[in-house]
Design a protein around this motif. Structure first.
Motif, PDB file in Angstrom:
ATOM      1  N   ARG A  70       5.243  -2.391   3.148  1.00  0.00           N
ATOM      2  CA  ARG A  70       5.805  -3.198   2.061  1.00  0.00           C
ATOM      3  C   ARG A  70       5.628  -2.613   0.671  1.00  0.00           C
ATOM      4  N   GLY A  71       4.846  -1.577   0.549  1.00  0.00           N
ATOM      5  CA  GLY A  71       4.631  -1.001  -0.767  1.00  0.00           C
ATOM      6  C   GLY A  71       3.625  -1.791  -1.580  1.00  0.00           C
ATOM      7  N   PRO A  72       3.744  -1.738  -2.920  1.00  0.00           N
ATOM      8  CA  PRO A  72       2.724  -2.321  -3.796  1.00  0.00           C
ATOM      9  C   PRO A  72       2.509  -3.822  -3.623  1.00  0.00           C
ATOM     10  N   ALA A  73       3.459  -4.532  -3.035  1.00  0.00           N
ATOM     11  CA  ALA A  73       3.265  -5.961  -2.784  1.00  0.00           C
ATOM     12  C   ALA A  73       2.036  -6.215  -1.907  1.00  0.00           C
ATOM     13  N   ALA A  74       1.639  -5.220  -1.141  1.00  0.00           N
ATOM     14  CA  ALA A  74       0.459  -5.357  -0.279  1.00  0.00           C
ATOM     15  C   ALA A  74      -0.812  -5.597  -1.075  1.00  0.00           C
ATOM     16  N   PHE A  75      -0.811  -5.171  -2.326  1.00  0.00           N
ATOM     17  CA  PHE A  75      -1.992  -5.320  -3.171  1.00  0.00           C
ATOM     18  C   PHE A  75      -1.938  -6.561  -4.064  1.00  0.00           C
ATOM     19  N   ALA A  76      -0.945  -7.411  -3.869  1.00  0.00           N
ATOM     20  CA  ALA A  76      -0.746  -8.568  -4.756  1.00  0.00           C
ATOM     21  C   ALA A  76      -1.960  -9.494  -4.801  1.00  0.00           C
ATOM     22  N   HIS A 122       6.046   4.842  -1.230  1.00  0.00           N
ATOM     23  CA  HIS A 122       6.080   3.657  -2.089  1.00  0.00           C
ATOM     24  C   HIS A 122       5.317   3.991  -3.361  1.00  0.00           C
ATOM     25  N   PRO A 123       5.702   3.376  -4.464  1.00  0.00           N
ATOM     26  CA  PRO A 123       4.916   3.561  -5.691  1.00  0.00           C
ATOM     27  C   PRO A 123       3.582   2.833  -5.558  1.00  0.00           C
ATOM     28  N   LEU A 124       2.547   3.449  -6.081  1.00  0.00           N
ATOM     29  CA  LEU A 124       1.245   2.785  -6.108  1.00  0.00           C
ATOM     30  C   LEU A 124       1.252   1.719  -7.193  1.00  0.00           C
ATOM     31  N   PRO A 125       0.489   0.650  -6.995  1.00  0.00           N
ATOM     32  CA  PRO A 125       0.416  -0.361  -8.051  1.00  0.00           C
ATOM     33  C   PRO A 125      -0.320   0.195  -9.262  1.00  0.00           C
ATOM     34  N   GLU A 126      -0.104  -0.422 -10.388  1.00  0.00           N
ATOM     35  CA  GLU A 126      -0.831  -0.005 -11.582  1.00  0.00           C
ATOM     36  C   GLU A 126      -2.298  -0.349 -11.401  1.00  0.00           C
ATOM     37  N   ALA A 127      -3.146   0.646 -11.609  1.00  0.00           N
ATOM     38  CA  ALA A 127      -4.597   0.466 -11.525  1.00  0.00           C
ATOM     39  C   ALA A 127      -5.245   1.663 -12.205  1.00  0.00           C
ATOM     40  N   ALA A 134       2.406   7.331  -9.699  1.00  0.00           N
ATOM     41  CA  ALA A 134       2.152   8.025  -8.431  1.00  0.00           C
ATOM     42  C   ALA A 134       2.717   7.236  -7.255  1.00  0.00           C
ATOM     43  N   THR A 135       3.012   7.964  -6.206  1.00  0.00           N
ATOM     44  CA  THR A 135       3.491   7.368  -4.964  1.00  0.00           C
ATOM     45  C   THR A 135       2.582   7.820  -3.828  1.00  0.00           C
ATOM     46  N   ARG A 136       2.685   7.137  -2.708  1.00  0.00           N
ATOM     47  CA  ARG A 136       1.979   7.544  -1.497  1.00  0.00           C
ATOM     48  C   ARG A 136       2.932   7.442  -0.325  1.00  0.00           C
ATOM     49  N   SER A 137       2.909   8.463   0.505  1.00  0.00           N
ATOM     50  CA  SER A 137       3.672   8.417   1.749  1.00  0.00           C
ATOM     51  C   SER A 137       2.855   7.661   2.793  1.00  0.00           C
TER      52      SER A 137
END
Length: 170
Positions: A70-76, A122-127, A134-137
């Motif tokens: 799901r990408g950055p939504a996983a860190f919501a 997916h783009p990494l969340p802001e942190a 940055a992105t991560r595969s």
């Protein structure tokens, strides 16, 4: 009869699954035979406990596996408070329950390793700990889970040896 699993289509995926399995087994082996009281005892100056490490590793793996899909939504829902609770057993939680949760998480991650496009990014969340933009595969996500598991299995080994002299290796 064991549940059927999706065949592993290539060597890279097989290597990821084998390495994840190896480090997970080290961590599970380290907590074998412990009571909840032993698993939640601080054995060093650190606040870490064996049960807390297993709980944290399961939560971290679940979040990163979700990120691969799901990408950055996983860190919501990741907040400092949520992160702090990953390290301790809450009332009613047990080592057995945390290990069962870890098995569920591992099975889900393994299925993703077998099936997702490893090049999907997916783009990494802001942190503060991520480079902006940055992105991560998925591949790098699974490698991160390997590293996280291996690192914490080492921490657990030290805590177990401090508890009762038992070692995972050696």
């Amino acid at each position: 009869m064991p549940a059927a699993t999706t065949p592993v289509p290539d060597t890279e995926r097989a290597d990821l699954l084998e390495t994840l399995g190896t480090h997970r087994a080290f961590l599970r082996h380290t907590v074998r035979g412990l009571t909840d009281e032993q698993a939640t005892r601080r054995t060093t100056v650190s606040a870490l406990t064996l049960a807390g490490i297993v709980k944290h590793v399961a939560a971290t793996e679940a979040t990163w596996a979700d990120f691969a899909v799901r990408g950055p939504a996983a860190f919501a829902d990741t907040t400092p408070e949520v992160w702090a609770q990953e390290w301790v057993l809450e009332p009613g939680e047990t080592l057995v329950g945390v290990l069962a949760r870890y098995e569920e998480v591992a099975a889900h991650t393994d299925e993703l390793v077998r099936t997702v496009d490893l090049d999907r990014t997916h783009p990494l969340p802001e942190a503060p700990w991520f480079t902006p933009g940055a992105t991560r595969s998925a591949r790098r996500v699974f490698l991160h889970v390997v590293a996280e598991t291996a690192q914490h299995a080492g921490h657990a080994d030290i805590l177990r040896e401090s508890l009762d002299g038992q070692k995972t290796m050696g």
